[in-house]
Motif scaffolding. Sequence first.
Motif, short mmCIF file in Angstrom:
data_model
loop_
_atom_site.label_atom_id
_atom_site.label_comp_id
_atom_site.label_asym_id
_atom_site.label_seq_id
_atom_site.Cartn_x
_atom_site.Cartn_y
_atom_site.Cartn_z
N VAL A 1 0.83 -1.20 0.00
CA VAL A 1 0.00 0.00 0.00
C VAL A 1 0.86 1.26 0.00
CG1 VAL A 1 -1.71 1.33 1.29
CG2 VAL A 1 -1.95 -1.15 1.11
N LEU A 2 1.89 1.29 0.81
CA LEU A 2 2.75 2.48 0.87
C LEU A 2 3.47 2.72 -0.45
CD1 LEU A 2 4.25 1.95 4.44
CD2 LEU A 2 2.55 3.66 3.77
N VAL A 3 3.90 1.65 -1.09
CA VAL A 3 4.58 1.80 -2.39
C VAL A 3 3.57 2.15 -3.49
CG1 VAL A 3 5.89 0.56 -4.16
CG2 VAL A 3 6.48 0.27 -1.75
N GLY A 4 2.48 1.39 -3.55
CA GLY A 4 1.50 1.57 -4.62
C GLY A 4 0.77 2.89 -4.56
N SER A 5 0.69 3.49 -3.38
CA SER A 5 0.00 4.78 -3.24
C SER A 5 0.80 5.93 -3.82
CB SER A 5 -0.24 5.07 -1.75
OG SER A 5 1.01 5.30 -1.10
N GLY A 6 2.09 5.69 -4.07
CA GLY A 6 2.96 6.77 -4.51
C GLY A 6 3.69 7.45 -3.38
N LEU A 7 3.38 7.11 -2.14
CA LEU A 7 4.10 7.71 -1.01
C LEU A 7 5.56 7.30 -1.03
CD1 LEU A 7 3.94 9.24 1.81
CD2 LEU A 7 3.80 6.94 2.79
N ASP A 8 5.82 6.03 -1.30
CA ASP A 8 7.18 5.47 -1.23
C ASP A 8 7.43 4.61 -2.48
OD1 ASP A 8 9.65 4.53 -0.35
OD2 ASP A 8 8.78 3.01 0.96
N PRO A 9 7.44 5.23 -3.65
CA PRO A 9 7.49 4.44 -4.90
C PRO A 9 8.74 3.59 -5.07
CG PRO A 9 7.84 6.78 -5.34
CD PRO A 9 7.38 6.68 -3.92
N LYS A 10 9.84 3.99 -4.44
CA LYS A 10 11.09 3.22 -4.56
C LYS A 10 11.26 2.22 -3.41
CE LYS A 10 13.64 6.76 -7.13
NZ LYS A 10 13.72 6.01 -8.40
N SER A 11 10.27 2.14 -2.51
CA SER A 11 10.29 1.21 -1.40
C SER A 11 11.55 1.36 -0.56
CB SER A 11 10.15 -0.24 -1.91
OG SER A 11 9.79 -1.10 -0.86
N ILE A 12 11.78 2.60 -0.09
CA ILE A 12 12.97 2.87 0.72
C ILE A 12 12.62 3.26 2.15
CG2 ILE A 12 14.36 3.56 -1.28
CD1 ILE A 12 13.95 6.50 -0.30
N CYS A 13 11.34 3.14 2.52
CA CYS A 13 10.89 3.54 3.85
C CYS A 13 10.29 2.34 4.57
CB CYS A 13 9.87 4.68 3.75
SG CYS A 13 10.44 6.10 2.78
N PRO A 14 11.12 1.41 5.02
CA PRO A 14 10.62 0.13 5.54
C PRO A 14 9.94 0.26 6.90
CG PRO A 14 12.99 0.26 5.83
CD PRO A 14 12.59 1.49 5.07
N ALA A 15 8.61 0.28 6.89
CA ALA A 15 7.86 0.37 8.15
C ALA A 15 8.18 -0.80 9.07
CB ALA A 15 6.36 0.42 7.85
N GLU A 16 8.51 -1.95 8.49
CA GLU A 16 8.80 -3.13 9.30
C GLU A 16 9.96 -2.87 10.27
OE1 GLU A 16 8.22 -4.69 4.98
OE2 GLU A 16 8.98 -2.89 5.99
N VAL A 17 10.93 -2.07 9.82
CA VAL A 17 12.05 -1.70 10.68
C VAL A 17 11.54 -0.97 11.91
CG1 VAL A 17 14.06 -0.16 10.85
CG2 VAL A 17 13.80 -1.66 8.87
N GLY A 18 10.64 -0.02 11.67
CA GLY A 18 10.11 0.76 12.77
C GLY A 18 9.24 -0.05 13.71
N HIS A 19 8.40 -0.91 13.15
CA HIS A 19 7.56 -1.76 14.00
C HIS A 19 8.43 -2.60 14.93
CE1 HIS A 19 3.71 -0.80 12.26
NE2 HIS A 19 4.08 -1.17 11.06
N ALA A 20 9.52 -3.14 14.37
CA ALA A 20 10.41 -3.96 15.19
C ALA A 20 11.13 -3.12 16.24
CB ALA A 20 11.42 -4.69 14.30
N GLU A 21 11.55 -1.92 15.85
CA GLU A 21 12.27 -1.07 16.79
C GLU A 21 11.38 -0.64 17.95
OE1 GLU A 21 14.74 3.16 16.76
OE2 GLU A 21 14.64 1.96 14.93
N LEU A 22 10.12 -0.40 17.66
CA LEU A 22 9.17 -0.02 18.71
C LEU A 22 8.88 -1.19 19.65
CD1 LEU A 22 6.79 2.16 16.53
CD2 LEU A 22 8.22 2.98 18.41
N GLY A 23 9.12 -2.42 19.18
CA GLY A 23 9.06 -3.59 20.03
C GLY A 23 7.76 -4.37 19.93
N VAL A 24 7.86 -5.66 20.21
CA VAL A 24 6.71 -6.55 20.11
C VAL A 24 5.60 -6.13 21.06
CG1 VAL A 24 5.90 -8.90 20.52
CG2 VAL A 24 8.06 -8.54 19.31
N GLU A 25 5.96 -5.76 22.28
CA GLU A 25 4.94 -5.40 23.27
C GLU A 25 4.11 -4.20 22.80
OE1 GLU A 25 4.67 -3.99 27.96
OE2 GLU A 25 6.44 -5.10 27.25
N GLU A 26 4.78 -3.18 22.30
CA GLU A 26 4.07 -1.99 21.81
C GLU A 26 3.26 -2.32 20.56
OE1 GLU A 26 2.59 1.80 21.24
OE2 GLU A 26 3.41 0.83 23.03
N TYR A 27 3.82 -3.15 19.70
CA TYR A 27 3.13 -3.57 18.47
C TYR A 27 1.81 -4.27 18.82
CZ TYR A 27 2.67 -6.13 13.96
OH TYR A 27 2.24 -6.67 12.77
N VAL A 28 1.88 -5.23 19.72
CA VAL A 28 0.68 -5.98 20.10
C VAL A 28 -0.32 -5.08 20.81
CG1 VAL A 28 -0.17 -7.88 21.52
CG2 VAL A 28 1.90 -8.18 20.15
#
Length: 273
Positions: A202-229
Amino acid sequence: MSTNADPLAALAGLPGVADSVDSMRKAVDRVYGHRVMRRRSNEITSEAALRGARGSAALSGADWALEEVRRRSDFGGEGEPRTVGAALRLTAEAGQLLGVWRQSPVRALARLHLVAAGGSAPDDTVGRPRQAGEQVAEPLVTLPLPDGDEVAGRLEGLADVLLAGTEAPALVTAAVVHGELMALRPFASSNGLVARAAERIVLVGSGLDPKSICPAEVGHAELGVEEYVSALGGYASGTPEGMARWITHCGRAVELGVRESTAVCEALQRGAA
């Protein structure tokens, strides 16, 4: 378009969401404006894919160091190696599914699950939503599990909303896709990996991040499993406060992904990577 016809647009007006969208957008614009991006964007994209896959795998219980992911090539074993391998495959596959996603999100999700779970789940459960009585392997997420009929109806509803189009910012759409898939856990396995790959699409296809260089997965992991859940619990609650918390959580995750790619740009500029 009215908010009745465009339910995602209404979410953009929740407290704190507009500020999160604005902050994230500015961060994305800054990394796209980095001088390294003009001549070495392919390297940034490749590194973001690797780091995003590592982050997604960590949230599914395989928290490997980046250099371990980079070094290894044997992902055929059970347990953590299989999880990391699935995350890497999904990150590569996501970029190939933009066209399919625009035509049929459900078909794209089936393909993502096939890529993630191939060889690790009974063949008759791969690539299709789970049915009544089938169990789900998603140990880190303990939200109440909808039954098979509810899963089918809500998946169809999500697809209808996406295909109808929305005026909502890309962050809102991506957060809803990610949150709904985690609330439903529509497949027998690999739901977290699939949900985070769908967020990337969705982030890539929307045109927000067309080159896929803004990996949200990195941030989700950095914020931690507890905060994610915990933030996912806010989404699943369906309350305005809970939904806003999840959307802003996803915005922060993208910003942290941007910070990671900015650091890669700086390292390349210094000749250190």
